[in-house]
Design a protein around this motif. Structure first.
Motif: not given
Length: 597
Positions: A173, A205-206, A209-210, A242, A245, A525-526
């Protein structure tokens, strides 16, 4: 299925109904074999120079006796200056800029002193072009032989795996370095090679997903199709979660024995270091299911531990009393065979008795109950409680900086931020009291979303409050919770709070998707997703209904022992076997420390 023993002890999953979970030891075996081949590539005596954060981690893979067989003569930690050692040196390091710069300095120093050595650099888990650039720039690139040790997840305990990337939150982050996610994706593929393709993958969460995107690309690049295992996939579902979250759960004080031990002493790579003032000498204790006492008490609420330790002491006394002078030779032989196990139990009991006493002393000195009172007031959104005044008091008294900073972060994460008028005052007071060296830390916390400043006129409900209502995170009457024989997972926080992450995981494994949760909390989040792979949805459901469900929960950005304890408890209640994988293990203090530049 796991069972709760007397006073709420969670027994091993494998002990209760004969169900066999995936054997995760092969993860370490692969790395051990690969490491042995690397060391054997150079005949004769050699030195190992290891990056500090890898020292304890490698103990799980390469015991000292194992290294001696491979002619390792000395083991050193990477230091700025290193003149000692023999003519063959193996460096073991993460692809870390500082460590690589120090390696370059060592080689340049040897060159100036005309010391002849052979150098091998083993990057864990892979080498990066940025590291090679540094070595090339310093003029030592051609003097080094490079290797990669694919050391990803390490089994720290039964059904607990970790990458042990302790600065994961800062790396992801603040630095914006996403290379760690490649290791996460590779580690999932490695598990699938041994246990079959995981039919169902949930993500929130982001970062989740990545990881899913990287995982899919790696499968395509290596042309990996559906991986089959005899008897079907041993892991039926994967949940990628994540950490961003849910910052609320790790900011809360842990109340299980395992959690409070981590909060007080710090558990690093499965080991806890106990000082001379407690044991009479400095002792490094390995904490896992092979410790007969720790296995019983680790998931208990701390208030239950003293009585259980007393019961174990009485049992041990009874076991020793089996010896009698009038015993026959066969009876004596049987008793002697029991002695090693009795001795291990005795030593373990002595350690945990002394540690428990010290925990009680330290918590009393730190006004622990008062801290818990204000944490609960924040979680329960008690409007009239003077929380801000208590934070100011802590700042003015200059108590350990973790306490007011943790409460500030908890206030922000539960309320969708702190109104800018209050945040400016509290931030200024904190910096004036503890020093402006923390200015970067506060900035990093804001950048990562752990602390958020919001406008005075903001009236939008926080995502935590919406989630708390939908998932029933905060019980109406926490004081009625039975902590000695718990019936709800909120026992891990004294009945005051159900971990948000685990409640969300419970929801998605029960419903089969995020529908009904992510729709209600649109600003959580995300992204959220569920994918089926390797088999149809109908076949996956039939497989799960016929066999035991085994869910791999992968925390991206760290996991607490409270969450592990809650998942053990949830597994007992639902019959689902949970395996925990994480980038690292953390608690409130290490979470905050990870944002210190």
């Amino acid at each position: 299925m796991s069972e709760l023993g007397e006073n709420g002890a969670v027994l091993s999953l494998d002990e209760t109904d004969g169900a066999q979970l995936p054997d995760l030891k092969d993860v370490a075996e692969i790395a051990r074999t690969q490491f042995a081949d690397m060391l054997a590539s150079e005949e004769g005596k050699k030195d190992l120079v290891i990056q500090g954060e890898l020292m304890t981690l490698l103990e799980h893979v390469t015991p000292i006796n194992f290294l001696k067989k491979l002619e390792v003569e000395h083991i050193y930690r990477i230091e700025p200056v290193m003149d000692q050692g023999g003519t063959k040196r193996f460096y073991v390091t993460r692809p870390d800029m500082l460590a690589v710069s120090q390696i370059a300095d060592h080689i340049q120093s040897d060159s100036r002193a005309r010391r002849n050595r052979e150098y091998v650099v083993i990057f864990v888990p892979r080498r990066l072009a940025s590291c090679e650039y540094i070595l090339e720039r310093e003029g030592v690139h051609g003097l080094i032989r490079y290797m990669e040790l694919k050391l990803h997840l390490i089994p720290l305990d039964e059904h607990i795996l970790s990458l042990e990337r302790n600065k994961s939150l800062f790396t992801l982050h603040i630095d914006g370095d996403m290379s760690m996610l490649h290791s996460v994706a590779e580690s999932i593929l490695l598990l699938e090679r041994h246990h079959g393709t995981i039919p169902v993958v949930h993500g929130k969460g982001h970062l989740a997903s990545m990881v899913w995107s990287l995982y899919s690309r790696l499968k395509d690049a290596h042309q990996v199709g559906t991986l089959h295992h005899e008897g079907g996939s041993q892991i039926t579902e994967l949940v990628l979660f994540d950490r961003s979250c849910d910052y609320v759960t790790p900011l809360c004080s842990q109340l299980t024995y395992e959690g409070i031990l981590d909060d007080t002493f710090g558990i690093k790579s499965g080991f806890v270091e106990v000082g001379e003032e407690i044991m009479g000498k400095n002792v490094k204790v390995l904490l896992n299911a092979r410790d007969p006492v720790y296995k019983i008490i680790r998931s208990m609420h701390f208030s239950s531990v003293p009585s259980v330790l007393c019961s174990i002491s009485k049992e041990l006394k009874s076991d020793y009393s089996e010896w009698k002078p009038s015993q026959t030779i066969p009876e004596l032989k049987n008793f002697v065979q029991k002695l090693p196990e009795l001795r291990r139990k005795h030593d373990s009991l002595e350690t945990h008795l002394k540690v428990s006493e010290q925990i009680i002393v330290r918590k009393r000195e730190a006004e622990y109950e008062r801290q818990l009172y204000y944490e609960r007031a924040i979680l329960e959104a008690v409007d009239k409680c003077p929380i801000a005044e208590y934070v100011e008091e802590c700042i003015h008294r200059q108590v350990n900086f973790h306490i007011p900073l943790r409460l500030l972060c908890l206030m922000s994460t539960t309320n969708g931020g702190i109104k800018n008028k209050y945040w400016k005052i509290l931030k200024d007071q904190f910096l004036q009291s503890y020093g402006y060296k923390f200015l970067d830390t506060l900035h990093n916390l804001e950048k990562a979303g752990v602390v958020v400043e919001k406008p005075e006129d903001s009236s939008a409900p926080s995502s935590f409050k919406l989630l708390s209502k939908n998932l029933k995170l905060v019980p109406k009457e926490p004081e009625t919770a039975n902590l000695h024989n718990p019936s709800k997972m909120s026992y891990v926080f004294g009945g005051a709070f159900k971990p948000l992450s685990v409640a969300a995981i419970e929801f998605v494994t029960r419903v089969g998707s995020w529908n009904g949760l992510d729709d209600v909390v649109a600003n959580w989040s995300g992204p959220a997703f569920t994918h089926k792979q390797g088999t149809s949805q109908r076949k996956a459901t039939q497989t799960a209904s016929r066999a035991h469900r085994v869910v791999l929960v992968y925390f991206l950005g760290g996991c607490t022992f409270s969450e592990i304890n809650a998942l053990r408890f949830l597994g007992e209640k639902t019959g689902i076997h949970y395996i925990v994988a994480t980038t690292n293990l953390l608690n409130a203090n290490t979470l905050l420390d990870s944002f210190i530049s």
